[in-house]
Design a protein around this motif. Structure first.
Motif, PDB file in Angstrom:
ATOM      1  N   ASP A   1       0.830  -1.209   0.000  1.00  0.00           N
ATOM      2  CA  ASP A   1       0.000   0.000   0.000  1.00  0.00           C
ATOM      3  C   ASP A   1       0.859   1.253   0.000  1.00  0.00           C
ATOM      4  N   ARG A   2       1.969   1.190   0.721  1.00  0.00           N
ATOM      5  CA  ARG A   2       2.882   2.337   0.779  1.00  0.00           C
ATOM      6  C   ARG A   2       3.458   2.636  -0.610  1.00  0.00           C
ATOM      7  N   VAL A   3       3.810   1.604  -1.344  1.00  0.00           N
ATOM      8  CA  VAL A   3       4.369   1.778  -2.686  1.00  0.00           C
ATOM      9  C   VAL A   3       3.321   2.359  -3.642  1.00  0.00           C
ATOM     10  N   ILE A   4       2.100   1.843  -3.553  1.00  0.00           N
ATOM     11  CA  ILE A   4       1.019   2.341  -4.416  1.00  0.00           C
ATOM     12  C   ILE A   4       0.748   3.812  -4.144  1.00  0.00           C
ATOM     13  N   ARG A   5       0.681   4.178  -2.865  1.00  0.00           N
ATOM     14  CA  ARG A   5       0.444   5.592  -2.523  1.00  0.00           C
ATOM     15  C   ARG A   5       1.602   6.467  -2.977  1.00  0.00           C
ATOM     16  N   ALA A   6       2.812   5.946  -2.880  1.00  0.00           N
ATOM     17  CA  ALA A   6       3.990   6.720  -3.290  1.00  0.00           C
ATOM     18  C   ALA A   6       3.954   7.008  -4.788  1.00  0.00           C
ATOM     19  N   LEU A   7       3.617   6.003  -5.585  1.00  0.00           N
ATOM     20  CA  LEU A   7       3.554   6.214  -7.030  1.00  0.00           C
ATOM     21  C   LEU A   7       2.435   7.185  -7.386  1.00  0.00           C
ATOM     22  N   ALA A   8       1.291   7.056  -6.706  1.00  0.00           N
ATOM     23  CA  ALA A   8       0.167   7.970  -6.956  1.00  0.00           C
ATOM     24  C   ALA A   8       0.583   9.413  -6.672  1.00  0.00           C
ATOM     25  N   LEU A   9       1.217   9.636  -5.540  1.00  0.00           N
ATOM     26  CA  LEU A   9       1.648  10.986  -5.169  1.00  0.00           C
ATOM     27  C   LEU A   9       2.720  11.490  -6.125  1.00  0.00           C
ATOM     28  N   TYR A  10       3.648  10.614  -6.477  1.00  0.00           N
ATOM     29  CA  TYR A  10       4.746  11.003  -7.371  1.00  0.00           C
ATOM     30  C   TYR A  10       4.207  11.476  -8.718  1.00  0.00           C
ATOM     31  N   MET A  11       3.232  10.761  -9.247  1.00  0.00           N
ATOM     32  CA  MET A  11       2.661  11.147 -10.541  1.00  0.00           C
ATOM     33  C   MET A  11       1.832  12.414 -10.427  1.00  0.00           C
ATOM     34  N   ARG A  12       1.082  12.567  -9.352  1.00  0.00           N
ATOM     35  CA  ARG A  12       0.267  13.772  -9.195  1.00  0.00           C
ATOM     36  C   ARG A  12       1.145  15.020  -9.158  1.00  0.00           C
TER      37      ARG A  12
END
Length: 220
Positions: free
Chosen positions: A114-125
């Motif tokens: 979940d931490r990795v998924i949230r990190a990628l989401a934030l990084y792209m935003r």
């Protein structure tokens, strides 16, 4: 229909509570009995609109990342694609998939996943324009709607994001890992609709996976 989410307020001189309840039961959200002070009317309308916007926002966003969910990103794709055709502008759709993500969950647990998924989401935003739309397509898969963007520029942008993301260190407790992603890009062609464009992006994504992962491929 597109009007389903619009709040409905009844404004009437009817004072019979049973009739008011019947009216609300037919699909109304509130019943105001005339005469109504304008301040009360304005406040009621504003509050109802605010509440419905909040409910709609919750319905179309993914709970883990706050990104648009699968259905809404496809809706955005369809709308933006039609706009691109109308304005004769380039347009790209991209699919992103985290590499070997099942292993992350199996070895380090879903908390790390979940931490990795949230990190990628934030990084792209943080790295895409306000006119671009990032969505969580499902699981470890993401989608990008890129208006007024040709394949060459989309490739350049996604390569920068890919290189940046692979440098990030994800930490959960004592564990520290790096994760990569693969990406497929498709540029709008004259005979494309949302379905064919997303299929071509998906095929490019699988090509990136087959070629060794941690890379970006453009559909030809």
């Amino acid at each position: 229909s597109k009007y389903d989410a619009i709040p409905i307020l009844y404004l009437s001189a009817e004072s019979d509570i049973e009739k008011q309840l019947d009216a609300v039961g037919l699909g109304g959200d509130d019943f105001l009995t005339k005469p109504v002070p304008k301040e009360v009317l304005i406040s009621t309308v504003r509050n109802r609109c605010r509440r419905h916007r909040g409910l709609r926002d919750q319905m179309i966003r993914d709970g883990l990342t706050g990104l648009f969910d699968h259905n809404h990103i496809l809706e955005v794709l369809s709308n933006e694609l039609n706009q691109a055709k109308t304005n004769d502008q380039p347009f790209c759709f991209a699919m992103i998939d985290l590499d070997r993500f099942k292993s992350v969950n199996d070895i380090y647990g879903h908390s790390m996943g979940d931490r990795v998924i949230r990190a990628l989401a934030l990084y792209m935003r943080q790295r895409f324009r306000i006119t671009d739309t990032v969505g969580r397509y499902g699981g470890e898969e993401f989608a990008l709607v890129l208006p007024n963007t040709n394949a060459e520029n989309a490739l350049k942008l996604l390569e920068e994001v890919r290189r940046g993301f692979e440098q990030l260190v994800h930490q959960d407790g004592q564990h520290q890992i790096r994760v990569t992603f693969s990406c497929g890009i498709a540029q709008l062609q004259a005979d494309d609709d949302g379905s064919t464009l997303s299929q071509r992006a998906d095929q490019a994504l699988y090509k990136a996976k087959d070629a060794g992962r941690n890379r970006v491929e453009v559909a030809r």
